[in-house]
Scaffold this motif. Structure first.
Motif, PDB file in Angstrom:
ATOM      1  N   PRO A   5      -2.494   2.700  -5.499  1.00 14.66           N
ATOM      2  CA  PRO A   5      -2.652   4.119  -5.853  1.00 14.66           C
ATOM      3  C   PRO A   5      -1.621   4.956  -5.092  1.00 14.66           C
ATOM      4  O   PRO A   5      -1.142   4.541  -4.026  1.00 14.66           O
ATOM      5  N   LYS A   6      -1.304   6.116  -5.628  1.00 15.23           N
ATOM      6  CA  LYS A   6      -0.359   7.008  -4.946  1.00 15.23           C
ATOM      7  C   LYS A   6      -0.921   7.419  -3.598  1.00 15.23           C
ATOM      8  O   LYS A   6      -2.122   7.564  -3.432  1.00 15.23           O
ATOM      9  N   ALA A  61       0.828  -1.215   0.000  1.00 14.39           N
ATOM     10  CA  ALA A  61       0.000   0.000   0.000  1.00 14.39           C
ATOM     11  C   ALA A  61       0.860   1.263   0.000  1.00 14.39           C
ATOM     12  O   ALA A  61       0.505   2.276  -0.594  1.00 14.39           O
ATOM     13  N   ALA A  62       2.035   1.184   0.649  1.00 12.58           N
ATOM     14  CA  ALA A  62       2.928   2.342   0.730  1.00 12.58           C
ATOM     15  C   ALA A  62       3.774   2.483  -0.539  1.00 12.58           C
ATOM     16  O   ALA A  62       4.603   3.391  -0.629  1.00 12.58           O
ATOM     17  N   GLY A  63       3.575   1.568  -1.489  1.00  8.63           N
ATOM     18  CA  GLY A  63       4.304   1.649  -2.760  1.00  8.63           C
ATOM     19  C   GLY A  63       5.739   1.172  -2.653  1.00  8.63           C
ATOM     20  O   GLY A  63       6.600   1.588  -3.421  1.00  8.63           O
ATOM     21  N   ARG A  64       5.993   0.267  -1.687  1.00  7.32           N
ATOM     22  CA  ARG A  64       7.363  -0.211  -1.468  1.00  7.32           C
ATOM     23  C   ARG A  64       7.587  -1.638  -1.960  1.00  7.32           C
ATOM     24  O   ARG A  64       8.597  -2.241  -1.619  1.00  7.32           O
ATOM     25  N   GLY A  65       6.661  -2.202  -2.717  1.00 13.39           N
ATOM     26  CA  GLY A  65       6.884  -3.553  -3.231  1.00 13.39           C
ATOM     27  C   GLY A  65       5.673  -4.431  -3.026  1.00 13.39           C
ATOM     28  O   GLY A  65       4.792  -4.094  -2.232  1.00 13.39           O
ATOM     29  N   ASN A  66       5.596  -5.560  -3.763  1.00 14.21           N
ATOM     30  CA  ASN A  66       4.411  -6.401  -3.611  1.00 14.21           C
ATOM     31  C   ASN A  66       4.724  -7.856  -3.279  1.00 14.21           C
ATOM     32  O   ASN A  66       3.932  -8.744  -3.545  1.00 14.21           O
TER      33      ASN A  66
END
Ligand code: ZN
Length: 252
Positions: A249-250, A223-228
């Motif tokens: 999302p951003k 969610a924080a955009g740090r990887g999946n």
């Protein structure tokens, strides 16, 4: 008079302060493990070296200390003059010598801690304003700082992971992030689930949502955009390759 311990006696606030102090100690540990040369290395944030992260965390403590001075005196002292000034300050800080950069982190953290410690119990309810323009009680600054130190300790790319972040911090982060998506309307058709904690966020009214699910630390990392790594996805947008995880999302 300078106090030796926190002036507030509010148990919830004292617990939040402890969480922020632990996060600061964790960031300090990950920073101190890095050699001066390693400070030049990339962080997990695009375009930022570990120097930028360290400068940002140092100036963030100073900015939050300004809010505490505001709460204590009633004299308005904003976090930063503007976002441009903040960004410029980080770029400048990233050019400091390693020793100056380390001092910036250490001294600003100690200063903020003293400001928090000495703030009288009732002044914690005084309103201050964040860089985003939100009016919040001074108590909110503790979470603002906690979030920064815990998450950016991971961004130092020195072995810390979201699994090192305490669950209450992760849960609040996830609520913040999904709340920001909701405010912007960018969570349409997206549901986020942490089954082992019974947590569900996002567009729960959608009949055919894309559902991203996993353990708490993995879901927050995504969610924080740090990887999946560690999350799975089902529903629209995931069929092309079975289980393709869409980008979150951003957030900021
Ligand atoms: Zn930050």
């Amino acid at each position: 008079m300078v106090a030796r311990q926190d002036q507030t006696t509010d148990p919830e606030l004292l617990a939040a302060l402890l969480q922020a102090r632990r996060g600061t100690a964790f960031f300090a540990r990950k920073l101190n493990e890095l050699s001066d040369t390693e400070l030049d290395g990339d962080s997990l944030l695009p375009g930022w070296t570990r120097r930028h992260i360290t400068a940002h965390i140092g100036y963030n403590a100073r900015a939050i200390a300004r809010l505490i001075e505001w709460a204590a005196t009633g004299v308005e002292t904003p976090m930063y003059a503007s976002t441009a000034v903040r960004d410029h300050e980080i770029d400048f800080g990233a050019t400091l010598s390693p020793i100056a950069l380390r001092h910036l982190f250490d001294h600003s953290a100690v200063h903020l801690n003293v400001e928090w410690r000495d703030l009288p119990g009732d002044a914690w309810h005084h309103k201050v304003r964040t860089i985003q323009g939100r009016e919040v009680p001074a108590t909110e600054t503790v979470w603002m700082r906690s979030r920064e130190v815990w998450m950016h300790a991971v961004d130092l790319a020195n072995g810390a992971s979201f699994a090192d972040i305490p669950a209450p911090v992760l849960e609040r982060l996830l609520a913040d992030i999904t709340g920001a998506w909701h405010t912007r309307g960018t969570d349409k058709g997206l549901v986020v689930k942490v089954p082992d904690r019974d947590l569900t966020f996002g567009d729960t009214t959608s009949a055919t949502p894309t559902v991203v699910s996993g353990p708490l630390a993995a879901v927050v990392e995504w969610a924080a955009g740090r990887g999946n790594g560690g999350v799975t996805a089902t529903g629209p947008g995931t069929e092309a390759k079975d289980g393709t995880v869409p980008a979150a999302p951003k957030w900021i």
